[in-house]
Design an enzyme around this catalytic site. Sequence first.
Site, PDB file in Angstrom:
ATOM      1  N   CYS A 147      -2.035  -2.523   8.025  1.00  0.00           N
ATOM      2  CA  CYS A 147      -1.916  -3.505   6.944  1.00  0.00           C
ATOM      3  C   CYS A 147      -0.638  -4.335   7.030  1.00  0.00           C
ATOM      4  CB  CYS A 147      -2.025  -2.806   5.593  1.00  0.00           C
ATOM      5  SG  CYS A 147      -3.655  -2.034   5.349  1.00  0.00           S
TER       6      CYS A 147
ATOM      7  N   LYS B 125      -7.133  -4.312  -2.899  1.00  0.00           N
ATOM      8  CA  LYS B 125      -7.766  -4.936  -1.739  1.00  0.00           C
ATOM      9  C   LYS B 125      -8.580  -3.914  -0.964  1.00  0.00           C
ATOM     10  CE  LYS B 125      -3.703  -4.471   1.296  1.00  0.00           C
ATOM     11  NZ  LYS B 125      -4.250  -3.725   2.411  1.00  0.00           N
TER      12      LYS B 125
ATOM     13  N   ASP C 155       0.781  -1.245   0.000  1.00  0.00           N
ATOM     14  CA  ASP C 155       0.000   0.000   0.000  1.00  0.00           C
ATOM     15  C   ASP C 155       0.814   1.298   0.000  1.00  0.00           C
ATOM     16  OD1 ASP C 155      -1.919  -1.974   0.270  1.00  0.00           O
ATOM     17  OD2 ASP C 155      -2.387  -1.500   2.354  1.00  0.00           O
TER      18      ASP C 155
END
Length: 187
Positions: free
Chosen positions: A116, A83, A18
Site C-alpha cells: 500500500c 479502502k 493502514d
Amino acid sequence: MIHPNLLDSRDSLLLIIDVQQRLTAAMSESDASLMVSQLGKILQAVKILEIPVLVTEQYPQGLGATLTEIMDYLPDDTGVFAKTGFSCCAADGFLEALQASGRKQLILCGLEAHVCVLQTALELLSRGFQVYVLDDAVCARRIKHKVLAMQRLQQQGVTLSCVESVLFEWLRDAKHMHFKTISSLIR
C-alpha cells in the site's frame, strides 16, 4: 534560495497508511513498536505546526480500525478513508480531500511498505506531488520486502527520509517558536 526538495510545514501533509490492529499485529514486534513510536512523535509535531493529516484503513471490517494509540494523537479534522484498493488513491473521497488541502509535499508512513505504501507513493508521484516516505515509520512483515520497496521507491523519484529529518526541515531554525517543544520529541 531554498532547495525545492526541502520540506515546508506550510506545504506538507502527513498520510498514515493502514496502521490497523490486525495488520500491525502481523509485523515483527520490534518493527511495529518503532513505527508506532515514530508516528507518535510526528503526530505530536503536526498538531503543534497545524499540518493536515489523512488516514487510510484497508478493509477495516476485516483488519480492524487504526490503532488507538495513533487515533489518540490525530488532529480533530483528520480525514479517515476506508479502502479495498491497495493505493490510497482508490479510496472514495481521498483524492478530493488531498486536492482540497492544497498541499503538494506528501509525507507517507504506515503499512505495508511494499504494497500500500509503495503503490500510493508511485500514484501520487505520477499525479505531480512531491512524495516522501519515512523509512523509520513504515513496516513490512519481511525486512527484505521493506528494503526492496525502499530501493524501488528511491529509483522512481520518491524521497526517502526519517521522522527526525522531517521535524527539523519543518522547523528550519533553532529560533523557531516551537523548536524546544518539537526537538524534545526526539530526545
